[in-house]
Design a protein around this motif. Structure first.
Motif, PDB file in Angstrom:
ATOM      1  N   GLN A 138       0.860  -1.152  -0.036  1.00 46.17           N
ATOM      2  CA  GLN A 138       0.076  -0.008  -0.114  1.00 46.17           C
ATOM      3  C   GLN A 138       0.882   1.185   0.035  1.00 46.17           C
ATOM      4  OE1 GLN A 138      -3.275   0.646  -0.119  1.00 46.17           O
ATOM      5  NE2 GLN A 138      -4.142  -1.474   0.205  1.00 46.17           N
ATOM      6  N   TYR A 142      -1.106   6.078   3.472  1.00 49.53           N
ATOM      7  CA  TYR A 142      -2.296   5.196   3.529  1.00 49.53           C
ATOM      8  C   TYR A 142      -2.372   4.475   4.735  1.00 49.53           C
ATOM      9  CZ  TYR A 142      -6.075   1.901   3.351  1.00 49.53           C
ATOM     10  OH  TYR A 142      -7.465   1.154   3.599  1.00 49.53           O
ATOM     11  N   CYS A 143      -1.282   3.797   4.944  1.00 47.91           N
ATOM     12  CA  CYS A 143      -0.933   2.780   6.157  1.00 47.91           C
ATOM     13  C   CYS A 143      -0.844   3.720   7.261  1.00 47.91           C
ATOM     14  CB  CYS A 143       0.056   1.786   5.708  1.00 47.91           C
ATOM     15  SG  CYS A 143      -0.303   0.677   4.729  1.00 47.91           S
ATOM     16  N   ARG A 145      -2.055   6.979   7.873  1.00 46.68           N
ATOM     17  CA  ARG A 145      -3.132   7.422   8.391  1.00 46.68           C
ATOM     18  C   ARG A 145      -4.051   6.501   8.914  1.00 46.68           C
ATOM     19  NH1 ARG A 145      -2.809  10.604   3.626  1.00 46.68           N
ATOM     20  NH2 ARG A 145      -4.375   8.925   2.424  1.00 46.68           N
ATOM     21  N   ASN A 146      -4.124   5.312   8.564  1.00 46.97           N
ATOM     22  CA  ASN A 146      -5.252   4.274   8.903  1.00 46.97           C
ATOM     23  C   ASN A 146      -4.755   3.521   9.858  1.00 46.97           C
ATOM     24  OD1 ASN A 146      -7.483   4.893   6.932  1.00 46.97           O
ATOM     25  ND2 ASN A 146      -6.100   4.341   5.590  1.00 46.97           N
ATOM     26  N   HIS A 147      -3.425   3.475  10.607  1.00 55.21           N
ATOM     27  CA  HIS A 147      -2.993   2.765  11.512  1.00 55.21           C
ATOM     28  C   HIS A 147      -2.937   1.361  11.068  1.00 55.21           C
ATOM     29  CE1 HIS A 147      -2.370   6.331  13.876  1.00 55.21           C
ATOM     30  NE2 HIS A 147      -3.645   6.897  13.689  1.00 55.21           N
ATOM     31  N   THR A 148      -2.567   1.123   9.934  1.00 53.09           N
ATOM     32  CA  THR A 148      -2.741  -0.412   9.308  1.00 53.09           C
ATOM     33  C   THR A 148      -1.906  -1.334  10.198  1.00 53.09           C
ATOM     34  OG1 THR A 148      -3.185   0.708   7.147  1.00 53.09           O
ATOM     35  CG2 THR A 148      -2.685  -1.630   7.285  1.00 53.09           C
TER      36      THR A 148
END
Length: 167
Positions: A138, A142-143, A145-148
């Protein structure tokens, strides 16, 4: 030493002020700035110093005699490097991306080329995609921001990268 959000924000403001001053005082040179990517509240530790020293050595070798001035700062909020380079912004950005994408620790280097508006030049300017996450395919933003991924997962990956580099 753990840092607070206020400390981090203050260091970013000081970095921006220094960048603005360097750009104003050195027309005709391109400003390249280095920071170390280290997730979490501890920005300065043995790992970050290994990464910082590898980044500085690589930048000095890659930009070579084009570097007209340099300054490194080992701060509790993270390692910073500033380089005034006698090359175009586009040439500097290409070289910075080559380093970030190809050095064994390059994913942990944040090498920004700063434009005259005191903003980082985007990778898209030279036709490159955004940086990928350390752990998956990814987009890194993105990761983030989303705390993936957990901090432990990220720190474990960083440790593995540093150990592989040190061998």
């Amino acid at each position: 030493m753990e840092i607070t959000l206020d400390m981090l924000l203050e260091s970013r403001e000081k970095r921006w002020q220094l960048q603005r001053q360097l750009i104003q005082d050195n027309p005709g040179l391109t400003l390249v700035c280095l920071t170390v990517i280290m997730p979490g509240n501890v920005k300065r530790n043995a790992q970050s110093l290994v990464v910082a020293h590898a980044a500085v050595e690589t930048i000095q070798r890659a930009f070579g005699p084009s570097i007209q001035w340099q300054r490194e700062q080992d701060l509790s909020t993270g390692y910073e490097g500033y380089y005034l380079v006698d090359m175009s912004m586009i040439a500097c950005k290409r070289l910075a991306c080559e380093i970030e994408d190809n050095h064994p620790l390059g994913r942990l280097f944040d090498i920004d080329v700063i434009n005259t508006h005191v903003e980082p030049v985007s990778r898209s300017v030279i036709g490159r995609e955004g940086r990928k996450c350390l752990l998956c395919d990814q987009d890194a933003r993105y990761c983030m921001r989303n705390h993936t991924h957990t901090r432990d997962e990220l720190q474990q990956k960083i440790q593995q990268m540093i150990e592989a580099y040190a061998q």
